[in-house]
Write an enzyme that holds these catalytic residues in place. Sequence first.
Site: not given
Length: 218
Positions: A32-33, A47-48, A76, A78, A97, A99, A160
């Site tokens: 997610g983000n 990211s990461g 990210s 995404e 976002h 999950h 997703h």
Amino acid sequence: MTSERPLRSEREDVSRIGRALLEKDLTRASGGNVSARNGDRIAVSPSGIPYEDVTPGDVPVTDLDGALLDGEHEPSSETPMHTRIYAARENVGGIVHSHSPYASTFASLGEPIPASHYLIAFAGKEVPVAGYEPPGSEALADLAVDALGQEHDACLLQNHGVMAVGEDADAALETAEMVEFVAQVHYQASAIGEPVIMDDDDLEYLVDMFGSYRKQSK
Ligand SMILES: [Zn+2]
């Protein structure tokens, strides 16, 4: 030089709400983000970096094409979903976002979440599904924009997770939580019987009511 870095409060929101995704069980690990908009710029999850470790200073700022404007970390993967939604929805100021497990269950079935609980109105008359495309792809971003349209504040991404939007990132987080709640209720109700799906007039009323709350709280 102590020049002020841009989007300070939006970066704080992204850092704080990223941790909330984990605390509220809306995602696992680094899934997610989160993003928050200020005009034609956004602050978006890096990211990461594990959510627990993301400080406001780690949060990159991009333009609406996803080009990095400020920050030491990559945005990210995404990010295209975020930027495309902002471009399509002028009033959206925050995107989450997730999950989350029950909503992702319906995403895995490729089934919209129907209106078996009134809190669906946070998202619209249902939570629609965008078809499958690879995570981070422009094609997935386009499908998410189409599924949301102008009338939904959340959609599922097939196989997703969930996209939720709001006037700011806190509102998007609340919508993501409501989507997970109504998904869980619908799953449970379906397991022991036949859920009653609300009729269109009742949903219209609720969507209007929730919409006006949102405007008043601005
Ligand atoms: Zn994802």
